[in-house]
Design a protein around this motif. Structure first.
Motif, mmCIF file in Angstrom:
data_model
loop_
_atom_site.group_PDB
_atom_site.id
_atom_site.type_symbol
_atom_site.label_atom_id
_atom_site.label_comp_id
_atom_site.label_asym_id
_atom_site.label_seq_id
_atom_site.Cartn_x
_atom_site.Cartn_y
_atom_site.Cartn_z
ATOM 1 N N ALA A 189 14.504 -8.614 9.004
ATOM 2 C CA ALA A 189 14.221 -7.482 8.127
ATOM 3 C C ALA A 189 13.227 -6.530 8.791
ATOM 4 O O ALA A 189 12.123 -6.935 9.169
ATOM 5 C CB ALA A 189 13.647 -7.977 6.798
ATOM 6 N N LEU A 190 13.622 -5.264 8.920
ATOM 7 C CA LEU A 190 12.741 -4.233 9.471
ATOM 8 C C LEU A 190 12.312 -3.310 8.338
ATOM 9 O O LEU A 190 13.157 -2.630 7.739
ATOM 10 C CB LEU A 190 13.469 -3.418 10.540
ATOM 11 C CG LEU A 190 14.127 -4.182 11.694
ATOM 12 C CD1 LEU A 190 14.764 -3.199 12.664
ATOM 13 C CD2 LEU A 190 13.120 -5.062 12.406
ATOM 14 N N PRO A 191 11.021 -3.253 8.011
ATOM 15 C CA PRO A 191 10.574 -2.347 6.949
ATOM 16 C C PRO A 191 10.372 -0.922 7.461
ATOM 17 O O PRO A 191 9.807 -0.704 8.531
ATOM 18 C CB PRO A 191 9.238 -2.964 6.511
ATOM 19 C CG PRO A 191 8.730 -3.651 7.739
ATOM 20 C CD PRO A 191 9.939 -4.127 8.492
ATOM 21 N N LEU A 192 10.860 0.029 6.686
ATOM 22 C CA LEU A 192 10.693 1.448 6.973
ATOM 23 C C LEU A 192 9.862 2.058 5.847
ATOM 24 O O LEU A 192 10.274 2.045 4.682
ATOM 25 C CB LEU A 192 12.053 2.154 7.072
ATOM 26 C CG LEU A 192 12.845 2.058 8.373
ATOM 27 C CD1 LEU A 192 13.164 0.605 8.744
ATOM 28 C CD2 LEU A 192 14.147 2.857 8.258
ATOM 29 N N PHE A 193 8.695 2.588 6.196
ATOM 30 C CA PHE A 193 7.746 3.153 5.243
ATOM 31 C C PHE A 193 7.835 4.678 5.271
ATOM 32 O O PHE A 193 8.092 5.278 6.321
ATOM 33 C CB PHE A 193 6.312 2.759 5.609
ATOM 34 C CG PHE A 193 6.057 1.284 5.701
ATOM 35 C CD1 PHE A 193 5.455 0.606 4.643
ATOM 36 C CD2 PHE A 193 6.375 0.573 6.840
ATOM 37 C CE1 PHE A 193 5.197 -0.757 4.732
ATOM 38 C CE2 PHE A 193 6.129 -0.788 6.934
ATOM 39 C CZ PHE A 193 5.541 -1.452 5.877
ATOM 40 N N ARG A 194 7.565 5.307 4.118
ATOM 41 C CA ARG A 194 7.411 6.766 4.074
ATOM 42 C C ARG A 194 5.934 7.072 3.918
ATOM 43 O O ARG A 194 5.313 6.734 2.921
ATOM 44 C CB ARG A 194 8.208 7.358 2.912
ATOM 45 C CG ARG A 194 9.702 7.341 3.110
ATOM 46 C CD ARG A 194 10.142 8.181 4.299
ATOM 47 N NE ARG A 194 9.910 9.615 4.078
ATOM 48 C CZ ARG A 194 10.143 10.543 5.003
ATOM 49 N NH1 ARG A 194 10.581 10.202 6.205
ATOM 50 N NH2 ARG A 194 9.934 11.815 4.724
ATOM 51 N N VAL A 195 5.366 7.706 4.933
ATOM 52 C CA VAL A 195 3.938 8.026 4.945
ATOM 53 C C VAL A 195 3.786 9.493 5.323
ATOM 54 O O VAL A 195 4.176 9.903 6.427
ATOM 55 C CB VAL A 195 3.176 7.136 5.952
ATOM 56 C CG1 VAL A 195 1.688 7.473 5.926
ATOM 57 C CG2 VAL A 195 3.391 5.663 5.641
#
Length: 278
Positions: A189-195
């Motif tokens: 699982a690769l987490p993609l964050f919106r920052v």
């Protein structure tokens, strides 16, 4: 909302295994090997605060193994997971969720501690998240990966009721997109964050360091290397087009970088600390 990297120490792995079919004269310029052909690698985690929840992404190698085990990997450096959490302004009791990208020992070992004769979760208030297909893969390991899935790193999480499966239960961070890849291991699982209107993508072992951005640089540890190349291609093209920030779990020098399309394929553009990008 806050997103920070956590340094959990350094370790060594065989350079040939880390760079696969790439010849040593090429990769040795990027990460020089020692006399045993081992290169130094980071174990860089993330901590993400949102409202009343605190998410830890991966946990490093931990401290519970014996000297012989650590001797194989030359664990070194001054940092460790708990000290880095404290330095970031938190305690282990603040962690509400732990996302385990996958269950290889250098990503999950820090989730469990030895308490006398008992093995207990380090983050006793936290739900530990893992994909169910990867859990099945890790608890019924194939001969290639068996040495990377250690019973003492993962079973105590289930025994203490702190394991929850992604896909079967809602992940409590609606602003994090989870991308699953299967080249390195089943359903990583690769987490993609919106920052700040930017995507920050945690690469785990799909692209363990900035040196692994070129397409042929694929680890020998990957169970499906051709699939890894396809997954890298898709992710890197999107990252270049949308100006993502990539965070490297194992790069000993470069925390984060952006990439760009060139006539030689996707290549490194800018590099630095995560905080410098966001």
């Amino acid at each position: 909302m806050s997103l920070q990297t956590l340094d959990t120490g350094l370790f060594k792995l065989d350079g040939g295994a880390m760079f696969g079919v790439v010849p040593k004269p090429l990769w040795n310029k990027l990460n020089p090997a020692d006399e045993l052909n081992r290169c130094t690698w980071a174990m860089r985690c993330l901590v993400y605060e949102q409202g009343n929840r605190l998410l830890l992404v991966d946990t490093g190698i931990g401290t519970k193994q014996d000297a012989k085990f650590f001797g194989h990997y030359d664990l070194h450096g001054d940092a460790n997971l708990l000290n880095s959490i404290h330095k970031a302004g938190y305690s282990e009791t603040d962690v509400t969720d732990v996302l385990l990208t996958h269950l290889h020992f250098d990503h999950v070992g820090g989730a469990v501690q030895r308490d006398g004769d008992r093995l207990t979760p380090v983050f006793q208030n936290a739900t530990h998240w893992v994909h169910p297909d990867h859990w099945n893969w890790a608890t019924h390991p194939n001969p290639r990966e068996k040495a990377s899935f250690l019973h003492e790193n993962i079973i105590p999480l289930q025994e203490h009721g702190q394991l929850t499966f992604l896909m079967e239960h809602p992940f409590p961070f609606a602003d994090i997109d989870l991308r699953y890849v299967d080249g390195h291991t089943e359903k990583m699982a690769l987490p993609l964050f919106r920052v700040n209107d930017r995507t920050v993508a945690y690469m785990a072992d799909l692209i363990p360091s900035s040196a692994h951005i070129p397409l042929p640089y694929v680890m020998s540890y990957d169970v499906r290397p051709l699939l890894t190349m396809d997954e890298k291609t898709q992710l890197l093209q999107q990252a270049a087009q949308e100006n993502w920030i990539l965070v490297f779990e194992h790069d000993p020098v470069t925390e984060a970088a952006t990439v760009e399309l060139t006539d030689k394929g996707v290549r490194l553009k800018e590099k630095g600390k995560l905080a410098e990008f966001v």
